[in-house]
Write a protein that holds these residues in place. Structure first.
Motif, short mmCIF file in Angstrom:
data_model
loop_
_atom_site.label_atom_id
_atom_site.label_comp_id
_atom_site.label_asym_id
_atom_site.label_seq_id
_atom_site.Cartn_x
_atom_site.Cartn_y
_atom_site.Cartn_z
N THR A 7 0.82 -1.21 0.00
CA THR A 7 0.00 0.00 0.00
C THR A 7 0.85 1.27 0.00
O THR A 7 0.41 2.32 -0.47
N ARG A 8 2.08 1.17 0.52
CA ARG A 8 2.93 2.37 0.55
C ARG A 8 3.32 2.83 -0.85
O ARG A 8 3.10 4.00 -1.19
N PRO A 9 3.93 1.97 -1.68
CA PRO A 9 4.25 2.47 -3.03
C PRO A 9 3.03 2.72 -3.89
O PRO A 9 3.09 3.49 -4.84
N LEU A 10 1.90 2.10 -3.57
CA LEU A 10 0.70 2.29 -4.38
C LEU A 10 0.01 3.62 -4.09
O LEU A 10 -0.54 4.25 -5.00
N THR A 11 0.02 4.06 -2.82
CA THR A 11 -0.86 5.17 -2.44
C THR A 11 -0.15 6.34 -1.77
O THR A 11 -0.82 7.28 -1.36
N ASP A 12 1.19 6.31 -1.64
CA ASP A 12 1.83 7.38 -0.89
C ASP A 12 1.98 8.67 -1.69
O ASP A 12 2.28 9.72 -1.13
N SER A 13 1.80 8.62 -3.00
CA SER A 13 1.93 9.82 -3.82
C SER A 13 0.61 10.12 -4.52
O SER A 13 -0.22 9.23 -4.72
N LEU A 14 0.43 11.38 -4.89
CA LEU A 14 -0.80 11.81 -5.54
C LEU A 14 -0.83 11.34 -6.99
O LEU A 14 0.16 11.48 -7.72
N ASP A 15 -1.96 10.81 -7.40
CA ASP A 15 -2.16 10.44 -8.80
C ASP A 15 -2.93 11.50 -9.57
O ASP A 15 -2.87 11.54 -10.80
N GLU A 16 -3.68 12.34 -8.86
CA GLU A 16 -4.49 13.37 -9.50
C GLU A 16 -3.98 14.75 -9.09
O GLU A 16 -3.87 15.05 -7.89
N ALA A 17 -3.66 15.58 -10.07
CA ALA A 17 -3.22 16.93 -9.79
C ALA A 17 -4.34 17.73 -9.14
O ALA A 17 -5.50 17.66 -9.57
N GLY A 18 -4.01 18.46 -8.09
CA GLY A 18 -5.00 19.28 -7.41
C GLY A 18 -5.69 18.58 -6.27
O GLY A 18 -6.45 19.22 -5.54
N ALA A 19 -5.46 17.29 -6.07
CA ALA A 19 -6.08 16.58 -4.96
C ALA A 19 -5.40 16.96 -3.66
O ALA A 19 -4.21 17.31 -3.65
N PRO A 20 -6.10 16.93 -2.54
CA PRO A 20 -5.47 17.28 -1.26
C PRO A 20 -4.39 16.26 -0.91
O PRO A 20 -4.54 15.07 -1.17
N PRO A 21 -3.29 16.70 -0.34
CA PRO A 21 -2.20 15.76 -0.01
C PRO A 21 -2.63 14.78 1.06
O PRO A 21 -3.45 15.08 1.94
#
Length: 656
Positions: free
Chosen positions: A599-613
């Motif tokens: 889950t860490r490499p899958l979800t630790d970064s934003l995939d959509e620009a403008g989404a809340p961190p």
């Protein structure tokens, strides 16, 4: 007659004579092969939506593909091996007659190996055909946005078929060796052979692999990301497979505390680890993979849900038009598809980050203003219009924006307040990796507007005409909007619009209707649960069938000492529950660590620009794991009782 021709003839006759057992073995080999083929075809078909022809696989993809093949071979061997072993036990007398007629050990081994090759080859062909058909059905049932034309990677399909046929031979190696060393006299007399000695080094090696897999999972995700978690999961699963015989034997110590049927089932499984451990290992490997995939998929789904950003007000729609000669035909097709549809023509000016809609040098327009730090996904760049277009984009009547546009001021969104309510427009283009400025217009009236309509600016028509005349940038009708206040596009109308636009443009996302986050994890949950249940049921039925064949004298003894008829059925249910519970719980334990780590490499970064961190998102599907840990063993126990049965056939006890 050549011994292989003789063995092939025996394999064919036995397969036709025992249709139930043959169907079970074919399913255990063919289903994993079909799943791999279907996934490979769908993956290449999805690639074909973006490329004319699928490109060559990268190094990481090749490594993952090799790992998938290795896990498929392991799963097939663990599932089909006990079935072939059960076949050897059932055919002990026939094989003993072959040996008594002058056949050597190599002839008996050839018979069993040929059966594995024969059944593996048929299962590989059938599984590949089933996978191709399943991929075609999924492709036909999709709405066309996810897949391109059906593309079959024949190299992968042929390799998978060879893997399936080879797996059948690998699964037959241990039964073939046992057949070659069979005690002919004991087989003809109907006596059981004592189990072989346990290998003490395997549990130690398995424990070392499990620890190494946990360490590789936790450390590998920092360097290799998802691939590190996959390597660690493979090591954990293989380690648990090696340790399964010891684990099965250790559970025998719990037998005295259990009721009679479960006590007999656990003791029988611990005493006959050669047939119990492969079934437990097969269930464990499948459930571990399902657990890791379920946690990773659920977390990834949760991330998409958290990061989702509406492109339009809920209920509004946007239909992108092809530029050039096909634009008029597309507009006509839209009006024919949904007669009377109230559309708002969305005229745009080219922005700095938009698509080049004009031929030749791609000029873009930008306004001088300090933008806020948070970006957004813009559905359009710079819109030409007034209050009607603003209401369509904002989803409401905004008096401040409407009054500014009516007063001839540019409404800028996502910027800080302007000094003096004026801005400067600049027209640029890129050439030879350098930005060139062609025109600059100062002192344009503008205001910093509130809200997020997913556009950079709304320019009044008069100012747009001035910009076009002085700078030469084109103003074109890029799309047709449907305001939710005028009409809400239904799903049936959306389907008709997509069919109409498909004949006029190759853009699969030309029609967009804002309905909010509509993805569902339910189908994925059902699929993963079904995979775990099918594999667990198959392995349980194989193991309980083999146990029932071995335990006929014991059941006869129970009947002789006064046991009730249902005791045999309860004993069969106990065997099925014991094997399924042990395999499912070991699998859940083995899949938790790589599932949580990935889950860490899958979800630790934003995939959509403008989404809340956000940080790492972890979502464990406890309901699915609960169904696998409790529901699957219950179903497996009932299925074992129905299929295998518990009523003993007449037999006689032979003296040892």
């Amino acid at each position: 007659m050549n011994r292989y021709a003789f063995a092939l003839r025996m394999a064919r006759q036995d397969a036709l004579r025992s249709k139930g057992r043959t169907a079970l073995v074919l399913s255990m080999i063919g289903l994993p092969i079909g799943a791999v083929v279907a996934l490979a075809v769908l993956y290449r078909t999805a690639d074909a939506r973006f490329e004319g022809e699928p490109g060559s696989a990268s190094g990481a993809e090749s490594a993952v593909l090799a790992m998938i093949f290795a896990m498929v071979v392991l799963e097939v061997v663990l599932l089909a091996g006990p079935a072939l072993l059960m076949d050897v036990r059932r055919r002990r007398r026939d094989l003993a007659l072959v040996a008594a007629s002058g056949g050597a050990g190599r002839h008996l081994r050839a018979v069993v190996l040929t059966s594995g090759l024969f059944l593996g080859g048929i299962a590989a062909v059938g599984g590949a055909g089933l996978g191709l058909a399943a991929a075609a059905v999924v492709r036909a049932a999709s709405d066309g946005d996810d897949y391109g034309p059906l593309t079959v990677p024949w190299t992968v399909v042929l390799a998978t078929m060879l893997v399936g046929a080879g797996s059948g031979v690998l699964a037959a190696l241990v039964p073939a060796r046992q057949a070659g060393r069979m005690d002919v006299v004991a087989a003809l007399a109907g006596r059981r052979e004592p189990p072989g000695p346990a290998r003490r080094g395997l549990p130690i090696a398995g424990g070392v692999l499990v620890l190494a897999g946990v360490a590789a999972t936790l450390e590998g995700i920092r360097v290799l990301r998802e691939f590190g978690a996959a390597l660690g999961a493979a090591a954990i699963i293989i380690g648990l497979v090696l340790a399964c015989p010891w684990i099965v034997g250790a559970t025998g110590r719990l037998a005295p505390r259990l009721p009679l049927p479960l006590r007999l089932a656990v003791r029988d499984g611990a005493r006959n680890r050669a047939r119990t451990a492969p079934a437990v290992a097969a269930i464990m490997a499948a459930v571990a993979a399902v657990t890791a995939l379920a946690i990773g998929s659920a977390s990834d789904y949760r991330q998409r849900q958290v990061e989702y950003q509406a492109q339009l007000p809920h209920g509004s729609a946007l239909i992108r038009l092809p530029q050039g000669r096909g634009q008029e035909a597309a507009e006509t097709a839209v009006r024919r598809a949904v007669p009377g549809l109230p559309v708002v023509p969305m005229r745009t000016l080219p922005g700095s980050t938009g698509y080049c809609l004009a031929e030749g040098d791609c000029r873009s327009l930008s306004f001088a203003a300090e933008r806020t730090g948070r970006g957004s996904n813009e559905i359009l760049q710079i819109v030409v219009g007034g209050s009607r277009e603003a209401r369509m984009l904002l989803g409401r009547d905004d008096p401040a924006v409407a009054s500014a546009l009516d007063a001839g001021k540019i409404a800028l969104f996502g910027v800080r307040p302007l000094a003096g309510e004026f801005t400067t427009a600049k027209v640029t283009y890129w050439k030879d990796d350098q930005e060139h400025t062609t025109a600059t217009i100062k002192d344009l009236p503008a205001v910093a507007a509130q809200g997020d309509p997913r556009v950079r600016a709304i320019v009044p028509p008069k100012i747009a005409e001035r910009l076009v005349a002085k700078t030469g940038v084109p103003a074109q009708t890029e799309a047709l909007g449907v305001d939710r206040a005028d009409h809400r596009v239904t799903k049936a109308e959306e389907a008709r619009l997509k069919r109409a636009m498909a004949a006029n443009t190759q853009d699969g996302s030309a029609v967009y209707v804002e309905r909010g986050f509509t993805e569902s994890f339910g189908n994925v949950t059902l699929l993963l649960g079904a995979v775990a249940a099918v594999l667990a049921l198959g392995a349980t039925l194989i193991a309980t069938g083999l146990a029932a064949a071995d335990a006929r004298p014991d059941l006869a003894t129970l009947r002789a000492v006064g046991a009730r008829p249902r005791t045999g059925r309860l004993l069969t249910m106990g065997r099925g529950a014991y094997i399924a519970v042990l395999g499912c719980w070991l699998g859940i334990a083995g899949g938790l660590v790589p599932g949580l780590a990935v889950t860490r490499p899958l979800t630790d970064s934003l995939d959509e620009a403008g989404a809340p961190p956000h940080g790492t998102i972890t979502d464990v599907p406890w309901l699915l794991l609960l169904a696998i840990g409790i529901g699957v063993p219950l179903v497996a126990a009932c299925a074992a009782a129905v299929v295998t049965g518990g009523r003993p056939t007449p037999t006689r006890r032979e003296a040892a």
